[in-house]
Design a protein around this motif. Structure first.
Motif: not given
Length: 302
Positions: A238-245
């Motif tokens: 859903e691309n509702s949240y991201k994981l940091d690099s």
């Protein structure tokens, strides 16, 4: 709070997969500069789904023939141009739909072309490649039923990868890579087309280099240093949240003498706190990266 052993099962299903594959390929040389690799694989898969709660059994059989073709052209001794095309066929053997039915097998096709070269008299090798992979019937969590799965329409990945490996000078070795990947949903009825695939960074890179003393009283003593970089990633389809690099540093000390091997490896040298990957569904918890870790080993060859 009741004892978990006394609670009824939400589901009690088992999937048995029987698979037979027959593969044949041949490599043909046309002179000293042109080479062809061609092959075919036949798969027959039988899947048996047993539902112990409903006392039912469902059986499905799938058959597939997939090709593999590759060509290499060497315009000169240190340079090779190559291209390849292949298809894939993989049964979805761990998931079922909300109606308790088996999922269709995952199918895909991909092609790759690039250039390979040699430097320093064949001691250092580089590969620059472009690739494109399309997959259909990829299993993912049913957005309306977290205990079941659905198949997405199509997922696509394309990008460029650069790899370098070999010996720069006597005792000094290196392995390095960089990848740019555009991975997204290209067709779907459950998720928005264009959404990026989760756990797929757009940019990633790694480097590992070692140096070992070649002479003197400390001959055989070596040191290693490197890093892993993983760019920002989506946490779900859903691309509702991201994981940091994240960027982690690794190191090593080793010593080789006669038939003895001594190793000390230091992972995540600066104890960076990071998330290695996302889980589906998110409620299961994301995977935390490994903290600072020391691994030691002693071996003897005989």
């Amino acid at each position: 709070r009741p004892d978990s052993d006394t609670l009824p099962f939400i589901e009690d299903r088992a999937i048995e997969t029987r698979r037979l594959g027959i593969f044949a390929q041949d490599r043909i040389a046309f002179g000293e500069k042109l080479f062809l690799l061609a092959g075919l694989r036949y798969d027959t898969v039988e899947q048996i789904l047993t539902d112990n709660l409903e006392q039912t059994e469902v059986s499905e059989t799938y058959n597939s023939v997939v090709p593999r073709v590759g060509v290499v052209y060497k315009p000169s001794s240190p340079i090779s141009l190559y291209a390849s095309y292949s298809q894939s066929f993989t049964p979805n053997d761990e998931d079922t739909t909300s109606e308790g039915q088996l999922l269709e097998p995952e199918e895909g096709e991909g092609f790759e072309f690039g250039v390979k070269s040699e430097f320093l008299k064949g001691k250092l090798f580089t590969t620059l490649a472009y690739f494109n992979i399309d997959k259909q019937n990829v299993a993912t969590e049913d957005p309306d039923d977290g205990f079941s799965s659905v198949t997405t329409g199509e997922q696509s990945s394309q990008g460029i990868e650069l790899d370098v490996a070999g010996e720069i000078m006597s005792g000094w070795n290196v392995i390095a890579s960089y990848a740019y990947i555009d991975a997204e949903i290209s067709e779907d009825i459950n998720f928005e087309v264009g959404n990026r695939l989760f756990n797929a960074p757009e940019n990633s890179a790694s480097l590992w280099t070692t140096y070992q003393l070649q002479q003197g009283n400390l001959q055989g003593l070596g040191f290693g240093m490197g890093f892993n970089f993983v760019g920002e990633r989506e946490g779900n389809l859903e691309n509702s949240y991201k994981l940091d690099s994240y960027f982690i540093t690794n190191a090593a000390v080793f010593y080789d003498r006669d038939k003895w091997r001594f190793r000390l490896n230091f992972k995540n040298l600066f104890d960076v706190d990071y998330i290695a990957g996302a889980s589906e569904p998110r409620e299961r918890g994301n995977d935390r990266g490994e903290p600072f870790t020391v691994l030691g080993s002693i071996s003897y060859e005989f």
